[in-house]
Design an enzyme around this catalytic site. Structure first.
Site, mmCIF file in Angstrom:
data_model
loop_
_atom_site.group_PDB
_atom_site.id
_atom_site.type_symbol
_atom_site.label_atom_id
_atom_site.label_comp_id
_atom_site.label_asym_id
_atom_site.label_seq_id
_atom_site.Cartn_x
_atom_site.Cartn_y
_atom_site.Cartn_z
ATOM 1 N N ASP A 24 6.403 35.002 136.081
ATOM 2 C CA ASP A 24 6.363 35.242 134.635
ATOM 3 C C ASP A 24 7.729 35.716 134.127
ATOM 4 O OD1 ASP A 24 5.291 35.378 132.127
ATOM 5 O OD2 ASP A 24 4.058 37.142 132.498
ATOM 6 N N ASN A 51 -2.175 26.742 130.188
ATOM 7 C CA ASN A 51 -0.814 26.469 129.707
ATOM 8 C C ASN A 51 -0.720 25.219 128.825
ATOM 9 O OD1 ASN A 51 0.841 27.795 132.683
ATOM 10 N ND2 ASN A 51 0.519 28.770 130.711
HETATM 11 C C1 FPP Z 1 5.626 31.864 132.798
HETATM 12 O O1 FPP Z 1 6.705 32.350 132.064
HETATM 13 C C2 FPP Z 1 6.043 30.669 133.533
HETATM 14 C C3 FPP Z 1 5.438 29.451 133.463
HETATM 15 C C4 FPP Z 1 4.247 29.178 132.663
HETATM 16 C C5 FPP Z 1 5.977 28.302 134.189
HETATM 17 C C6 FPP Z 1 6.447 28.645 135.549
HETATM 18 C C7 FPP Z 1 7.270 27.548 136.056
HETATM 19 C C8 FPP Z 1 8.378 27.715 136.790
HETATM 20 C C9 FPP Z 1 8.897 29.021 137.227
HETATM 21 C C10 FPP Z 1 9.112 26.570 137.292
HETATM 22 C C11 FPP Z 1 8.241 25.864 138.245
HETATM 23 C C12 FPP Z 1 8.947 25.000 139.116
HETATM 24 C C13 FPP Z 1 8.409 23.960 139.731
HETATM 25 C C14 FPP Z 1 9.126 23.359 140.815
HETATM 26 C C15 FPP Z 1 7.121 23.344 139.343
HETATM 27 P P1 FPP Z 1 6.613 32.372 130.478
HETATM 28 O O2 FPP Z 1 7.110 31.085 129.968
HETATM 29 O O3 FPP Z 1 5.203 32.704 130.063
HETATM 30 O O4 FPP Z 1 7.574 33.540 130.148
HETATM 31 P P2 FPP Z 1 7.427 34.584 128.927
HETATM 32 O O5 FPP Z 1 6.186 35.384 129.200
HETATM 33 O O6 FPP Z 1 8.681 35.392 129.036
HETATM 34 O O7 FPP Z 1 7.351 33.796 127.665
#
Ligand code: FPP
Length: 256
Positions: free
Chosen positions: A32, A80
């Protein structure tokens, strides 16, 4: 047991983490903070996801070197899809980018790719990328890099219940014979046995919730929450979390 790492823990743990014993067999991570990492830099949110992908590469190698058997990463949840379509599209292209550039390293480190989730609902190009990576690494016998992609813990349980109900309805199973092993065997983690349950669950970015991740499997996992945003998470951060884990007294409901 819940814990939040802080700077003094980090300083202490890099000196004292035991790297040769009591390494968790299965580590699961809720990655996250990508969006906040980008916002802090006045970049679009997707820049955080791209940086987060690089972190996945580094942490995969670190975990493999430490002797972790299964590393499960929550890459995309069944919830998501609610995000803006541009962000969803970017996230759907990431597995292709990741595997195109990283499969040779995975093979070099003997890491096998596994994917759990409702894969058939992903765009064709995402499905093709993950299926190819699974095939390309199928002979690797070291750590399993297990991506949760279009995964949700409640949906997983509903699907398992449907499968069990079907077996009862076909007279293949008696209700009184249903036990925890029956449920385990219908979950998306069944192929990871004997490491289907995470020993350690880490969530980055300071949020302290489970967000529908591995609801059945984390019954006795140790939970570590760290303020570090996923794109900033390093080998040292991972060791800090393992250090926290090594301080825990796991009793599984009994006494020690
Ligand atoms: C949450 O952070 C993250 C995600 C929903 C996506 C996670 C994906 C990756 C780390 C890359 C994955 C890589 C591969 C190879 C598939 P957020 O966007 O909710 O962050 P925030 O809470 O700060 O908005």
């Amino acid at each position: 047991m819940f814990s939040k790492t802080n700077k003094s823990d980090a300083q202490m743990s890099s000196e004292t983490v035991k790297l040769d014993e009591n390494i968790p067999n299965h580590i699961a991570i809720i990655m996250d903070g990508n969006g906040r990492w980008a916002q802090k830099r006045h970049l679009p949110r997707v820049a955080g996801h791209r940086q987060g992908m690089d972190t996945v590469k580094k942490i995969t190698i670190s975990a493999s070197h430490l002797g972790v058997k299964v590393l499960t990463l929550y890459a995309f949840s069944t919830e998501n899809w609610k995000r803006p379509s541009g962000e969803v599209s970017f996230l759907m292209h990431l597995p292709g980018d990741f595997f195109d550039t990283f499969v040779p390293d995975l093979i070099k480190h003997n890491v096998r790719v596994n994917v759990m989730g409702y894969i058939d609902q992903l765009p064709d190009y995402t499905q093709a990328a993950v299926k190819k990576a699974i095939k390309d690494t199928e002979k690797c016998t070291g750590m399993v890099l297990n991506f949760a992609l279009n995964y949700g813990g409640r949906s997983e349980l509903v699907t398992a219940i449907q499968k069990i109900a079907q077996k009862v309805s076909n007279d293949q199973l008696r209700p009184e014979d249903i036990d925890e092993t029956t449920v385990d065997s219908e979950l998306m983690t069944a192929s990871l046995t004997p490491y289907s349950d995470p020993d350690l669950l880490i969530r980055t970015s300071g949020e302290e919730r489970i967000s529908n991740f591995l609801l059945w499997q984390i019954a006795y996992s140790e939970l570590v929450f760290t303020d570090v945003l996923w794109p900033d998470f390093t080998d040292a951060s991972l060791k800090d979390c393992i250090y926290q884990y090594q301080q825990r007294n796991r009793r599984f409901g009994g006494l020690k």
